[in-house]
Design a protein around this motif. Structure first.
Motif, PDB file in Angstrom:
ATOM      1  N   LEU A   1      39.827  55.375  32.631  1.00 55.56           N
ATOM      2  CA  LEU A   1      40.316  55.770  31.305  1.00 55.56           C
ATOM      3  C   LEU A   1      41.621  56.563  31.400  1.00 55.56           C
ATOM      4  O   LEU A   1      42.613  56.241  30.737  1.00 55.56           O
ATOM      5  CB  LEU A   1      39.247  56.615  30.600  1.00 55.56           C
ATOM      6  N   LEU A   2      41.622  57.597  32.259  1.00 58.38           N
ATOM      7  CA  LEU A   2      42.800  58.462  32.323  1.00 58.38           C
ATOM      8  C   LEU A   2      43.985  57.779  33.005  1.00 58.38           C
ATOM      9  O   LEU A   2      45.138  58.003  32.618  1.00 58.38           O
ATOM     10  CB  LEU A   2      42.447  59.769  33.052  1.00 58.38           C
ATOM     11  N   LEU A   3      43.703  56.924  33.997  1.00 58.46           N
ATOM     12  CA  LEU A   3      44.807  56.155  34.590  1.00 58.46           C
ATOM     13  C   LEU A   3      45.386  55.193  33.564  1.00 58.46           C
ATOM     14  O   LEU A   3      46.606  54.995  33.498  1.00 58.46           O
ATOM     15  CB  LEU A   3      44.318  55.398  35.825  1.00 58.46           C
ATOM     16  N   GLY A   4      44.510  54.613  32.742  1.00 58.97           N
ATOM     17  CA  GLY A   4      44.982  53.697  31.698  1.00 58.97           C
ATOM     18  C   GLY A   4      45.859  54.411  30.685  1.00 58.97           C
ATOM     19  O   GLY A   4      46.918  53.898  30.285  1.00 58.97           O
ATOM     20  N   ILE A   5      45.436  55.619  30.274  1.00 60.10           N
ATOM     21  CA  ILE A   5      46.247  56.404  29.344  1.00 60.10           C
ATOM     22  C   ILE A   5      47.608  56.728  29.959  1.00 60.10           C
ATOM     23  O   ILE A   5      48.626  56.804  29.264  1.00 60.10           O
ATOM     24  CB  ILE A   5      45.502  57.709  28.968  1.00 60.10           C
ATOM     25  N   SER A   6      47.611  56.905  31.274  1.00 62.29           N
ATOM     26  CA  SER A   6      48.859  57.222  31.985  1.00 62.29           C
ATOM     27  C   SER A   6      49.692  55.983  32.282  1.00 62.29           C
ATOM     28  O   SER A   6      50.694  56.074  32.996  1.00 62.29           O
ATOM     29  CB  SER A   6      48.527  57.923  33.312  1.00 62.29           C
ATOM     30  N   ASP A   7      49.254  54.832  31.763  1.00 57.82           N
ATOM     31  CA  ASP A   7      49.950  53.568  31.996  1.00 57.82           C
ATOM     32  C   ASP A   7      49.934  53.183  33.474  1.00 57.82           C
ATOM     33  O   ASP A   7      50.898  52.637  34.009  1.00 57.82           O
ATOM     34  CB  ASP A   7      51.395  53.654  31.478  1.00 57.82           C
ATOM     35  N   ILE A   8      48.826  53.537  34.150  1.00 57.51           N
ATOM     36  CA  ILE A   8      48.642  53.151  35.551  1.00 57.51           C
ATOM     37  C   ILE A   8      47.439  52.214  35.592  1.00 57.51           C
ATOM     38  O   ILE A   8      46.311  52.643  35.375  1.00 57.51           O
ATOM     39  CB  ILE A   8      48.379  54.378  36.451  1.00 57.51           C
ATOM     40  N   GLN A   9      47.675  50.977  35.822  1.00 59.22           N
ATOM     41  CA  GLN A   9      46.599  49.992  35.797  1.00 59.22           C
ATOM     42  C   GLN A   9      45.992  49.825  37.188  1.00 59.22           C
ATOM     43  O   GLN A   9      46.710  49.599  38.161  1.00 59.22           O
ATOM     44  CB  GLN A   9      47.132  48.637  35.288  1.00 59.22           C
ATOM     45  N   VAL A  10      44.687  49.962  37.245  1.00 64.11           N
ATOM     46  CA  VAL A  10      43.977  49.677  38.505  1.00 64.11           C
ATOM     47  C   VAL A  10      42.815  48.751  38.182  1.00 64.11           C
ATOM     48  O   VAL A  10      42.181  48.874  37.129  1.00 64.11           O
ATOM     49  CB  VAL A  10      43.448  50.966  39.173  1.00 64.11           C
ATOM     50  N   PRO A  11      42.541  47.783  39.053  1.00 68.56           N
ATOM     51  CA  PRO A  11      41.448  46.858  38.774  1.00 68.56           C
ATOM     52  C   PRO A  11      40.095  47.557  38.855  1.00 68.56           C
ATOM     53  O   PRO A  11      39.848  48.357  39.755  1.00 68.56           O
ATOM     54  CB  PRO A  11      41.600  45.800  39.882  1.00 68.56           C
ATOM     55  N   TRP A  12      39.227  47.231  37.903  1.00 71.30           N
ATOM     56  CA  TRP A  12      37.891  47.837  37.847  1.00 71.30           C
ATOM     57  C   TRP A  12      37.123  47.591  39.142  1.00 71.30           C
ATOM     58  O   TRP A  12      36.414  48.461  39.622  1.00 71.30           O
ATOM     59  CB  TRP A  12      37.104  47.242  36.665  1.00 71.30           C
TER      60      TRP A  12
END
Length: 371
Positions: free
Chosen positions: A183-194
């Motif tokens: 969630l927080l990486l996504g908000i930071s515009d950092i995409q990581v695969p689940w």
């Protein structure tokens, strides 16, 4: 606090008494590990280059082994039977779990984002700042597991209750760490695969936790608690520091260029981490004061959130972003500042013991397998 108030500092254990050589000088060992790693990368690059070839499914086998060496010994300490003690002092557990999982990850994100992406923008390229932010997020999503027993001891904390708090947090971490990080990486515009995040949780939480639990249960069943505490845990104790130092040397063998080109970045990363540590401690500590929780529960409870499960954060950063990433560097800075900060909080907790109600029961002995 007022200087005229009585303090409990005189009846608390000394740092030398409560901490082993490794814990007491952790900052020094980390600094030496950094230097050794940078020198290794500069003068013997064949070593890290060779180790980097041993990969399976994008997981570095040497690094995975070292990280298991760091995490497994602390998982052996966790006594899930202690969770039955959750009925004692429920206020302490409410404070700890709320602060650790509903407040800490988000304040870490907000503070780190503000400093790394806004205040320090002139000093750090945006892409690198975003990687440092990712490392801070990983630290914020992992409350302390092992060294909190040291902080509890140094503040005359209730060791049995500290074990309850740590055990409950570790169970929550199984389910909450991955969603919060994503969630927080996504908000930071950092995409990581689940699937990569899930693999990190499985490799570095589920496997060592299950192995530690089975080891603990089987050894206590066949050898007894006394042998487990006084023989096995003492033999196992050196494994974590050796794993940590070797991991740092390997990590900095890959980070040499980043460090040599940007030495100021170590300080810039440390600033938001330091602010976050004090903020989280005082949120939990003042909340416990307002609820009139005993000091022996309030002090270690506040320190679980203030300190970090940095071994897990380092492991996840390497798995998600690689040994050469800024995220891995940021998690190591967390290790670097951990001990001086926590010792300062220990002093504050001991000097403010009079804020809290008188203890209604005597302090308990240090927890089994105290770090």
């Amino acid at each position: 606090m007022s200087d005229s108030q009585p303090t409990a500092a005189n009846d608390t254990p000394s740092t030398k008494e409560g901490m082993g050589l490794f814990e007491r000088y952790l900052t020094l060992w980390v600094a030496l590990g950094m230097i050794a790693g940078v020198l290794l990368g500069q003068f013997l690059p064949v070593v890290p280059d060779t180790l980097a070839r041993f990969e399976y499914a994008q997981v570095s086998i040497p690094v995975a082994i070292l990280i298991w060496a760091m995490i497994y010994p602390m998982m052996v300490q966790i006594d899930f039977g202690a969770i039955l003690g959750v009925r004692r002092q429920p206020k302490g557990l409410v404070i700890t779990t709320t602060v650790n999982w509903l407040i800490k990850p988000f304040t870490m994100f907000a503070i780190a984002w503000f400093f790394l992406m806004v205040v320090f923008q002139p000093f750090i390229p945006e892409d690198l700042a975003r990687e440092y932010l990712a490392g801070a997020i990983l630290l914020g999503a992992a409350p302390c597991t092992a060294m909190v027993f040291v902080w509890s001891y140094l503040t005359r904390g209730d060791a049995a209750y500290t074990l309850v708090q740590v055990s409950v947090n570790d169970l929550i971490m199984l389910f909450a760490f991955a969603p919060i990080v994503v969630l927080l990486l996504g908000i930071s515009d950092i995409q990581v695969p689940w699937d990569t995040v899930a693999l990190s949780v499985f490799l570095y939480i589920v496997i060592p936790l299950a192995a530690g639990y089975l080891t603990r249960v089987m050894l206590i069943k066949h050898k007894g608690v006394e042998w487990f505490d006084n023989v096995f845990m003492k033999r196992l104790a050196p494994v974590t520091p050796i794993g940590l130092i070797l991991t740092l040397i390997l990590l900095f063998a890959f980070q040499g260029e980043v460090i040599l080109n940007n030495p100021l970045h170590i300080l810039l990363i440390a600033i938001p981490l330091i602010i976050q540590t004090f903020l989280i401690f005082f949120i939990a500590y003042r909340w416990a004061k307002a609820w009139k929780v005993q000091h022996s529960v309030a002090a270690p409870g506040a320190m679980i959130g203030a300190s970090n499960f940095f071994e897990l954060a380092v492991a996840a950063a390497i798995a998600l972003f690689g040994l050469q990433s800024g995220a891995a560097l940021a998690t190591v800075v967390g290790v670097l500042v951990e001990v001086p900060l926590m010792l300062a909080l220990v002093r504050i907790a001991n000097k403010t013991k009079h804020w809290f109600p008188e203890e209604t029961q005597p302090g308990l002995a240090p927890a089994s397998g105290k770090a």
